[in-house]
Design a protein around this motif. Structure first.
Motif, short mmCIF file in Angstrom:
data_model
loop_
_atom_site.label_atom_id
_atom_site.label_comp_id
_atom_site.label_asym_id
_atom_site.label_seq_id
_atom_site.Cartn_x
_atom_site.Cartn_y
_atom_site.Cartn_z
N SER A 79 13.50 21.36 45.61
CA SER A 79 13.72 20.44 44.49
C SER A 79 15.05 20.73 43.80
O SER A 79 15.79 19.82 43.43
CB SER A 79 12.57 20.50 43.50
OG SER A 79 12.51 21.76 42.90
N ARG A 82 17.82 19.37 46.09
CA ARG A 82 17.99 17.92 46.04
C ARG A 82 18.61 17.48 44.72
O ARG A 82 19.38 16.54 44.66
CB ARG A 82 16.65 17.22 46.29
CG ARG A 82 16.29 17.25 47.77
CD ARG A 82 14.93 16.68 48.05
NE ARG A 82 14.83 15.25 47.92
CZ ARG A 82 14.56 14.42 48.93
NH1 ARG A 82 14.37 14.87 50.13
NH2 ARG A 82 14.45 13.12 48.72
N ARG A 86 22.15 15.62 44.29
CA ARG A 86 22.19 14.37 43.54
C ARG A 86 23.26 14.37 42.47
O ARG A 86 23.97 13.39 42.27
CB ARG A 86 20.82 14.16 42.90
CG ARG A 86 20.39 12.75 42.80
CD ARG A 86 18.90 12.60 42.62
NE ARG A 86 18.36 13.39 41.52
CZ ARG A 86 17.25 14.10 41.61
NH1 ARG A 86 16.57 14.13 42.72
NH2 ARG A 86 16.80 14.79 40.57
N MET A 115 20.98 5.70 37.85
CA MET A 115 19.55 5.74 37.51
C MET A 115 18.91 7.01 38.04
O MET A 115 17.99 7.55 37.45
CB MET A 115 18.86 4.50 38.06
CG MET A 115 19.35 3.22 37.39
SD MET A 115 18.55 1.75 38.03
CE MET A 115 19.92 0.82 38.68
N SER A 116 19.43 7.48 39.20
CA SER A 116 18.81 8.68 39.78
C SER A 116 19.17 9.93 38.98
O SER A 116 18.51 10.95 39.11
CB SER A 116 19.23 8.84 41.25
OG SER A 116 20.57 9.21 41.32
N ARG A 120 18.84 5.05 31.71
CA ARG A 120 17.75 4.10 31.54
C ARG A 120 18.13 2.95 30.62
O ARG A 120 17.29 2.31 30.04
CB ARG A 120 16.50 4.82 30.96
CG ARG A 120 15.84 5.78 31.90
CD ARG A 120 15.15 5.05 33.05
NE ARG A 120 14.52 5.99 33.96
CZ ARG A 120 15.12 6.56 34.99
NH1 ARG A 120 16.38 6.28 35.27
NH2 ARG A 120 14.48 7.40 35.77
N GLU B 158 9.75 10.29 53.73
CA GLU B 158 10.71 10.37 52.62
C GLU B 158 10.04 10.02 51.29
O GLU B 158 10.26 10.68 50.28
CB GLU B 158 11.89 9.44 52.91
CG GLU B 158 13.07 9.59 51.98
CD GLU B 158 13.72 10.97 51.99
OE1 GLU B 158 14.39 11.30 51.01
OE2 GLU B 158 13.56 11.72 52.98
N LYS B 161 8.10 12.88 49.96
CA LYS B 161 9.00 13.86 49.35
C LYS B 161 9.45 13.39 47.96
O LYS B 161 9.50 14.18 47.02
CB LYS B 161 10.21 14.04 50.26
CG LYS B 161 10.85 15.40 50.18
CD LYS B 161 11.87 15.59 51.28
CE LYS B 161 11.49 16.74 52.19
NZ LYS B 161 12.47 16.86 53.30
N MET B 162 9.77 12.11 47.86
CA MET B 162 10.22 11.59 46.56
C MET B 162 9.13 11.74 45.51
O MET B 162 9.39 12.11 44.37
CB MET B 162 10.63 10.12 46.70
CG MET B 162 11.93 9.92 47.46
SD MET B 162 12.14 8.21 48.05
CE MET B 162 12.88 7.44 46.61
N LEU B 165 8.68 15.52 44.52
CA LEU B 165 9.76 16.07 43.70
C LEU B 165 10.07 15.19 42.48
O LEU B 165 11.06 15.40 41.79
CB LEU B 165 11.02 16.24 44.54
CG LEU B 165 10.90 17.17 45.76
CD1 LEU B 165 12.14 17.10 46.61
CD2 LEU B 165 10.64 18.60 45.32
N GLU B 167 11.28 12.25 42.32
CA GLU B 167 12.60 11.61 42.41
C GLU B 167 12.44 10.12 42.28
O GLU B 167 12.38 9.38 43.25
CB GLU B 167 13.24 11.94 43.77
CG GLU B 167 14.06 13.18 43.71
CD GLU B 167 14.68 13.53 45.04
OE1 GLU B 167 14.84 12.65 45.89
OE2 GLU B 167 15.00 14.71 45.20
N TYR B 168 12.36 9.67 41.04
CA TYR B 168 11.99 8.29 40.81
C TYR B 168 13.12 7.41 40.29
O TYR B 168 12.89 6.27 39.95
CB TYR B 168 10.82 8.24 39.83
CG TYR B 168 9.52 8.74 40.42
CD1 TYR B 168 9.15 8.38 41.71
CD2 TYR B 168 8.67 9.55 39.68
CE1 TYR B 168 7.97 8.82 42.24
CE2 TYR B 168 7.48 9.99 40.22
CZ TYR B 168 7.12 9.62 41.49
OH TYR B 168 5.94 10.05 42.02
#
Lengths: 256, 296
Positions: A79, A82, A86, A115-116, A120, B158, B161-162, B165, B167-168
């Motif tokens: 996590s 990632r 990101r 957004m990621s 918002r 995938e 995984k999202m 974690l 990841e939204y």
């Protein structure tokens, strides 16, 4: 002394018995553009995929040092990794279709990155997306069009905008002008060069095209059979290549 | 059909209407081992609100897309003391509702009702009743596509995984696209929600008008997707929040009319073309609520 933004030590990756890259060590400093050249199959893409988190290397160390915070890239949780990818890294694919969602509008594609990382507020996302669409020389009236209606060069510029909008600390580019015709290549290269200068970006760019490297890269490394055979300032390597292979590479550039 | 030990014999039974009770089936059609497996999935789903639990979905005697997931969840929760209500788009008398109600009458001989308050178990397609759900009611949704991220990411490996974690971020892309195309959030049904501040969930194709009813509901809410083999749930009194933007808050839209039958102004309405000239009529989609109001 300046601390390197990225320090790689003895990185190796093989696919069963085939060597991808072997014992690669290198450093990248803030604001630097590093070019990686070599023939196909020399391990360029394997290396860049390992550095950007797309591939898990077999051995070695990758340490990022961003804003005085050390990240041991190969020893953090999935996590954290990632999240790091990101927020701190960006990857420009050779084929823009790999880096974009073709069923989502241009603005949506650029906005997704925002957004990621937690934006918002629609108005803010929209205005930033518009700003970046302009910056990569796409007419802002195209913001709600689907990428499938874009030309190859526009797609690549859109992908670049999508990657740069969150101001990542390291940008990886894998043959960013590979699939484009010559005049479009020149335009995209011009854009990348002006963005690099304007925003002081740190970039690792992979290319088999020495002209691209000469134009963009401060430093370069030459790869063959998965290892680094020569490295240094790009002007120096290109003007006075020491290795036989590099000499061949430099002399094989067509002068029209 | 061959008799097994699992067959429950009920000698004294009455059938009001529909098909007669068929003793040859096990109670509520499914065999006891299957029910046990599904109950386990339901319990796990209740423990992790909004998380999609895979289960070994069975072939049911109806086509996929007609509520095979909901029917399996209902069959696994049903007891002989239950009173069952089935609704389809809010109505008790439409094809899907009638055929599923007959199915359970035939295979379990339990009481059925059209009155929301009297039901202990309600299976629904595309609506939540206007009458608030209450404690000790089980509410079962039929779900066609359980994965809210499917629109963005076709790979299941995938999306798993999202979810794991959280990841939204990309989930808002759909809403962004709506606003940029239409000036407002056009998504009117299957409007994504965040359950218990953790999992993003597809509430099945209920109108977004019904989304607020899921929040903090005293009833148990279960979701069954037969073809996709997933069960998920919202336990009672759980926070359910619809996704939105700060400058475009969630809006539970409904048609700007009153019901032409009962006059209700704050219920979800169906728009019906009534003649060849294109004249329209707006009526409550919840038939039980509308009938009660009209008869008062």
């Amino acid at each position: 002394m300046i601390i390197p933004l990225l320090k790689v030590t003895n990185l190796s990756k093989s696919y069963d018995n085939i060597v991808g890259c072997k014992n690669i060590s290198m450093s990248l400093y803030p604001g630097e553009v590093l070019g990686i050249v070599g023939e196909s199959g020399s391990g360029k893409t394997t290396l860049i995929n390992c550095l950007s988190g797309n591939l898990e290397p077999d051995r070695g160390k990758i340490i990022f040092n961003i804003n005085n915070k050390k990240t041991d890239f190969l020893n953090i949780s999935e996590s954290e990794k990632r999240k790091f990818i990101r927020t701190d890294l960006a990857f420009v694919h050779q084929n823009p279709r790999d880096g974009l969602r073709l069923n989502v509008s241009a603005g949506g594609n650029i906005g997704e990155k925002l957004m990621s990382v937690g934006y918002r507020h629609y108005g803010n996302i929209r205005s930033l997306a518009t700003k970046w669409i302009n910056k990569v020389e796409i007419d802002k009236s195209r913001i709600d069009d689907l990428p499938i209606t874009f030309s190859g060069g526009m797609l690549q510029r859109l992908q670049i905008a999508k990657n740069l909008i969150t101001s990542p600390n390291v940008i990886f580019m894998d043959e960013p002008t590979g699939g484009l015709d010559v005049s479009v290549q020149a335009r995209v290269l011009d854009l990348i060069r002006s963005l690099v200068n304007e925003l002081n970006l740190t970039v690792i760019i992979v290319s088999h095209d020495l002209a691209v490297i000469r134009l963009l890269a401060d430093k370069m490394i030459v790869m063959k059979n998965g290892t680094v055979i020569e490295s240094g300032l790009s002007d120096q390597v290109l003007e006075d290549p020491q290795q036989e292979y590099t000499q061949l590479l430099v002399s094989s550039v067509l002068h029209v | 059909m061959r008799k097994t030990n699992n067959v429950i014999k009920i000698k004294d039974f009455k059938v009001d209407k529909g098909l007669p009770f068929d003793q040859e089936y096990n109670f509520a059609y499914l065999d006891e081992n299957t029910k046990k497996m599904i109950r386990r999935a339901i319990i796990k789903a209740l423990c992790i609100p909004g998380y999609q639990v895979p289960f070994a979905s069975r072939e049911m005697p109806m086509p996929y897309g007609w509520g095979t997931g909901g029917v399996q969840v209902t069959a696994s929760c049903l007891t002989k003391r239950d009173t069952l209500k089935i609704i389809d788009q809010g109505a008790d008398d439409t094809t899907n509702a009638v055929s599923i109600r007959n199915f359970f009458k035939k295979t379990s001989n339990i009481k059925t009702t059209e009155i929301t308050e009297k039901a202990t178990l309600i299976q629904t397609r595309h609506r939540i009743p206007e009458t608030p759900l209450k404690k000790k009611q089980i509410f079962v949704y039929q779900v066609p596509i359980p994965e809210p991220l499917a629109f963005l990411e076709p790979k299941v490996s995938e999306t798993i995984k999202m979810h794991s974690l959280s990841e939204y971020g990309a989930m808002h892309v759909k809403l962004y696209e709506d606003i940029s195309k239409n000036g407002h959030i056009e998504t009117a049904y299957a409007y994504p929600v965040k359950t218990n501040d953790r999992y993003i969930m597809d509430p099945s194709p209920i109108p977004k008008f019904d989304n607020p009813k899921m929040n903090n509901s005293p009833a148990i809410q279960l979701f069954g997707a037969g073809r996709e083999q997933r069960i998920y749930a919202i336990p009672p009194y759980t926070k359910v929040k619809s996704l939105d933007f700060e400058d475009y808050p969630f809006d539970p839209f409904k048609a700007e009319h009153a019901c032409d039958i009962c006059g209700s102004k704050n219920t979800y309405l169906d728009e019906i073309i009534v003649d060849d000239a294109g004249n329209k009529s707006f009526i409550c989609s919840d038939t039980d609520f509308c009938n009660k109001r009209k008869n008062k």
